[in-house]
Write an enzyme that holds these catalytic residues in place. Sequence first.
Site, PDB file in Angstrom:
ATOM      1  N   CYS A   3       0.861  -1.175   0.000  1.00  0.00           N
ATOM      2  CA  CYS A   3       0.000   0.000   0.000  1.00  0.00           C
ATOM      3  C   CYS A   3       0.899   1.226   0.000  1.00  0.00           C
ATOM      4  O   CYS A   3       1.879   1.298   0.718  1.00  0.00           O
ATOM      5  CB  CYS A   3      -0.892   0.000   1.232  1.00  0.00           C
ATOM      6  SG  CYS A   3      -1.928  -1.457   1.374  1.00  0.00           S
ATOM      7  N   GLY A   4       0.583   2.224  -0.806  1.00  0.00           N
ATOM      8  CA  GLY A   4       1.487   3.348  -0.961  1.00  0.00           C
ATOM      9  C   GLY A   4       2.573   3.030  -1.962  1.00  0.00           C
ATOM     10  O   GLY A   4       3.496   3.798  -2.164  1.00  0.00           O
TER      11      GLY A   4
END
Length: 294
Positions: A123-124
């Site tokens: 995520c990111g």
Amino acid sequence: MAHAAPSLDRLPDVPRMTAARDTLLREIEVMDEYGERRTISIPAERPLTIFVDKREVVTLMTLGASPELLVLGWLRNQRLVQDLADIASITVDWDVGAAAVYTRSGIPDLDTRTGRRVVTTGCGQGTVFGDVMEQVDAIRLPDARAARIRQGTLNGLLDVMRQQDSIHRKAGSVHGCALFQGTQLLMFIEDVGRHNAIDTIAGWMWLHGVDGGDKTFYTTGRLTSEMVMKAAHMGVPIVVSRNGVTQMGHDLATRLGMALFGRAANRHFLCYTGFDRFDSEPEVHRAAVRVVAG
């Protein structure tokens, strides 16, 4: 939000580092399903571009709770720098969204070593460089007699995390990672991506000379191959996740002899690998409830 054990000293010859801080939450107006408007908080995601000896290397999307430790841990987990003393300084400037890293003698073949970039499942959008995943056979973790965990300790660890104050409770949209010794919380950090959170803990460990052999790593994110590899590079043989595990994460942990626990919350968990590191203290099965028709 970050938590760290306050009594640890830094190692000698550590790099000079700023202590950049910025707002972690931002207030916005939303409208709910009832047509009502209200103000809520959301994480303040921002880009941080890392320059090493004036050469741009990567941009990380981060909450920015401890950016210097994030950069330090990222350099360590990418195996770009082998010795803490090789780093002269880390300067973070949020006005330009940049982290300037200066080494004492340069990094040989930096362009070549950072050329094989792999966009991860993080995520990111995490990033690792290809040769990091090829160093598996060089990793040596403590054997199962020296590094293990009791079920009671695991339950205690999960209880500490359940009570931990966090940005996630206020705003959601972040991952948290923590380092434990037994049930003692040593370091806790949240970020928009679990890769940033684990790298920040790696930086904290490196800065304070903390060995991972008797530690347990906790994450709210799933246990993918790159997360397992980073924990192994930190020397931590026991990993606990509130989420699940991928096939590559499972295979890598099995190869390295690590213990992986997933779906871990309250007193529930699954031990995926490393049964020999786990001292099971089984819960009593609840009796089935019979419904008698009236």
